[in-house]
Motif scaffolding. Structure first.
Motif, PDB file in Angstrom:
ATOM      1  N   TYR A 198       0.845  -1.183   0.000  1.00 30.09           N
ATOM      2  CA  TYR A 198       0.000   0.000   0.000  1.00 30.09           C
ATOM      3  C   TYR A 198       0.887   1.242   0.000  1.00 30.09           C
ATOM      4  O   TYR A 198       1.989   1.232   0.563  1.00 30.09           O
ATOM      5  N   PRO A 203      -4.218   4.714   3.385  1.00 23.84           N
ATOM      6  CA  PRO A 203      -3.415   3.871   2.483  1.00 23.84           C
ATOM      7  C   PRO A 203      -4.190   3.499   1.224  1.00 23.84           C
ATOM      8  O   PRO A 203      -5.394   3.278   1.282  1.00 23.84           O
ATOM      9  N   LEU A 262       3.578   0.776   2.812  1.00 23.14           N
ATOM     10  CA  LEU A 262       3.195  -0.224   3.810  1.00 23.14           C
ATOM     11  C   LEU A 262       3.086  -1.596   3.176  1.00 23.14           C
ATOM     12  O   LEU A 262       2.556  -1.747   2.077  1.00 23.14           O
ATOM     13  N   PHE A 298      -0.142  -5.321   9.187  1.00 28.16           N
ATOM     14  CA  PHE A 298       0.767  -4.365   8.565  1.00 28.16           C
ATOM     15  C   PHE A 298       2.115  -4.292   9.265  1.00 28.16           C
ATOM     16  O   PHE A 298       2.221  -4.457  10.481  1.00 28.16           O
ATOM     17  N   GLY A 299       3.118  -3.979   8.449  1.00 26.76           N
ATOM     18  CA  GLY A 299       4.413  -3.644   8.986  1.00 26.76           C
ATOM     19  C   GLY A 299       4.472  -2.164   9.340  1.00 26.76           C
ATOM     20  O   GLY A 299       3.503  -1.426   9.154  1.00 26.76           O
ATOM     21  N   PRO A 300       5.642  -1.727   9.828  1.00 31.67           N
ATOM     22  CA  PRO A 300       5.778  -0.333  10.268  1.00 31.67           C
ATOM     23  C   PRO A 300       5.894   0.661   9.115  1.00 31.67           C
ATOM     24  O   PRO A 300       5.725   1.861   9.322  1.00 31.67           O
ATOM     25  N   TYR A 323     -14.234  -4.628   8.955  1.00 32.55           N
ATOM     26  CA  TYR A 323     -12.935  -4.634   9.623  1.00 32.55           C
ATOM     27  C   TYR A 323     -12.664  -3.258  10.227  1.00 32.55           C
ATOM     28  O   TYR A 323     -13.040  -2.236   9.656  1.00 32.55           O
ATOM     29  N   TYR A 325      -9.346  -1.015  11.725  1.00 34.08           N
ATOM     30  CA  TYR A 325      -7.922  -0.820  11.962  1.00 34.08           C
ATOM     31  C   TYR A 325      -7.745   0.552  12.603  1.00 34.08           C
ATOM     32  O   TYR A 325      -8.604   1.430  12.479  1.00 34.08           O
ATOM     33  N   GLN A 361      -4.523   3.645  13.222  1.00 29.39           N
ATOM     34  CA  GLN A 361      -3.186   4.053  12.847  1.00 29.39           C
ATOM     35  C   GLN A 361      -2.750   5.207  13.736  1.00 29.39           C
ATOM     36  O   GLN A 361      -3.337   6.285  13.692  1.00 29.39           O
ATOM     37  N   SER A 366       2.040   8.017  11.830  1.00 32.21           N
ATOM     38  CA  SER A 366       3.202   7.567  11.055  1.00 32.21           C
ATOM     39  C   SER A 366       3.597   6.109  11.291  1.00 32.21           C
ATOM     40  O   SER A 366       4.659   5.696  10.877  1.00 32.21           O
ATOM     41  N   GLN A 367       2.743   5.352  11.970  1.00 29.25           N
ATOM     42  CA  GLN A 367       3.017   3.922  12.123  1.00 29.25           C
ATOM     43  C   GLN A 367       2.142   3.138  11.148  1.00 29.25           C
ATOM     44  O   GLN A 367       1.222   3.681  10.547  1.00 29.25           O
ATOM     45  N   GLY A 368       2.402   1.861  11.004  1.00 28.66           N
ATOM     46  CA  GLY A 368       1.552   1.027  10.177  1.00 28.66           C
ATOM     47  C   GLY A 368       0.203   0.810  10.833  1.00 28.66           C
ATOM     48  O   GLY A 368       0.093   0.800  12.058  1.00 28.66           O
ATOM     49  N   PRO A 369      -0.860   0.640  10.054  1.00 31.06           N
ATOM     50  CA  PRO A 369      -2.175   0.376  10.638  1.00 31.06           C
ATOM     51  C   PRO A 369      -2.143  -0.887  11.500  1.00 31.06           C
ATOM     52  O   PRO A 369      -1.491  -1.871  11.151  1.00 31.06           O
ATOM     53  N   TYR A 409      -4.419  -3.859  13.204  1.00 25.98           N
ATOM     54  CA  TYR A 409      -5.700  -4.563  13.165  1.00 25.98           C
ATOM     55  C   TYR A 409      -6.334  -4.542  14.549  1.00 25.98           C
ATOM     56  O   TYR A 409      -5.655  -4.767  15.562  1.00 25.98           O
ATOM     57  N   TYR A 457     -10.021   3.378  11.191  1.00 30.43           N
ATOM     58  CA  TYR A 457     -10.584   3.091   9.883  1.00 30.43           C
ATOM     59  C   TYR A 457     -11.566   1.933   9.966  1.00 30.43           C
ATOM     60  O   TYR A 457     -11.233   0.862  10.495  1.00 30.43           O
ATOM     61  N   ARG A 470     -14.894  -5.450   3.449  1.00 26.68           N
ATOM     62  CA  ARG A 470     -14.152  -6.227   2.459  1.00 26.68           C
ATOM     63  C   ARG A 470     -14.676  -7.639   2.365  1.00 26.68           C
ATOM     64  O   ARG A 470     -15.224  -8.179   3.319  1.00 26.68           O
ATOM     65  N   LEU A 496      -7.925  -4.116   1.055  1.00 24.64           N
ATOM     66  CA  LEU A 496      -8.483  -3.087   1.908  1.00 24.64           C
ATOM     67  C   LEU A 496      -8.593  -1.765   1.183  1.00 24.64           C
ATOM     68  O   LEU A 496      -7.630  -1.302   0.577  1.00 24.64           O
ATOM     69  N   PHE A 502      -9.235   1.934   2.080  1.00 20.12           N
ATOM     70  CA  PHE A 502      -9.297   2.846   3.217  1.00 20.12           C
ATOM     71  C   PHE A 502      -9.996   4.138   2.826  1.00 20.12           C
ATOM     72  O   PHE A 502      -9.754   4.690   1.753  1.00 20.12           O
ATOM     73  N   GLY A 503     -10.850   4.619   3.728  1.00 19.76           N
ATOM     74  CA  GLY A 503     -11.386   5.961   3.596  1.00 19.76           C
ATOM     75  C   GLY A 503     -10.521   6.921   4.392  1.00 19.76           C
ATOM     76  O   GLY A 503      -9.325   6.681   4.571  1.00 19.76           O
ATOM     77  N   LYS A 504     -11.118   7.977   4.878  1.00 22.27           N
ATOM     78  CA  LYS A 504     -10.360   8.968   5.652  1.00 22.27           C
ATOM     79  C   LYS A 504     -10.343   8.642   7.141  1.00 22.27           C
ATOM     80  O   LYS A 504      -9.545   9.181   7.891  1.00 22.27           O
TER      81      LYS A 504
END
Lengths: 115, 111
Positions: free
Chosen positions: A35, A43, A90, A106-108, B34, B36, B38, B41-44, B46, B87, B91, B99, B101-103
């Motif tokens: 992503y 994303p 991502l 997800f990863g970082p 689903y 998620y 975030q 600045s990190q990954g989403p 779950y 989020y 899905r 996935l 993603f919206g806002k």
């Protein structure tokens, strides 16, 4: 149990260059999705790899390509970089296990800056 | 385009329950909801998912209406570390299930 890992953490490139980002999936996962997340946006799906083949692709140009290796790790390659490619990239892995469905983890991320 | 609608932002007092709503009026019978989150600045991360029934795990509860057109994510005792963008995503399973993603909803937990 290691989660999804990505390398490098940060990367700075100049316009026109090429970049390769790497992802190792969570243990037991066989599917990798990539992503792109621009600043302030959610994303956006680039593509997904399963059994070393691209299974599904989002609305991204051919400059974006990927690869999956026999150990399920994956690479994302971007050619002819544009300023607009600056984003957080991502990687997410998924797979069928005894206790979970194909939930993506997800990863970082890798922060790519194009100057 | 995302198939879900969420409020852009919400506030919650620390220690109180945070209830995050999501509308998904066009959800299909075989599509899951689903969630998620975030953190900056990190990954989403779950959180939880469900099809029809309410679900609970160590992080949150998911309440899905009987007609499946909306859902609510509940964080029972919000802490400052729960401040994040949440989020809600609809899905399918398998290869059709990437996935979108919206806002999302920016949740701010305040002391």
């Amino acid at each position: 149990d290691a989660g999804v890992t990505q390398s490098p953490t940060h990367l700075i490139k100049t316009r026109g260059q090429q970049v390769t980002l790497r992802c190792s999936p969570k243990s037991g996962h066989d599917t990798v999705s990539w992503y792109q997340q621009a600043l302030g946006q959610g994303p956006q799906f680039i593509f997904q790899y399963y059994e070393e083949e691209e299974r599904q692709r989002g609305n991204f140009p051919d400059r974006f390509s990927g690869h999956q290796f026999p150990n399920y790790s994956s690479e994302l390659n971007v050619n002819a970089l544009l300023l607009g490619d600056s984003a957080l990239y991502l990687c997410a892995s998924s797979g069928w296990t005894a206790t979970a469905t194909d939930t993506q983890y997800f990863g970082p991320g890798t922060r790519l800056t194009v100057l | 385009d995302a198939k879900t609608t969420q409020p852009p932002s919400m506030d919650c007092a620390e220690g109180r329950a945070a209830n995050l709503p999501c509308n998904h009026s066009t959800i299909s019978g075989n599509e899951y909801v689903y969630w998620y989150r975030q953190i900056h600045s990190q990954g989403p991360q779950y959180i939880i998912h469900g099809l029809k029934n309410n679900e609970t795990n160590e992080m949150a509860s998911l309440i899905i209406t009987e007609d499946r057109k909306s859902s609510t994510l509940i964080l029972p005792h919000a802490t400052l570390r729960d401040t994040a963008v949440y989020y809600c995503i609809v899905r399918g399973r398998g290869s059709q299930g990437n996935l979108i993603f919206g806002k999302g909803t920016k949740l701010s937990v305040k002391p």
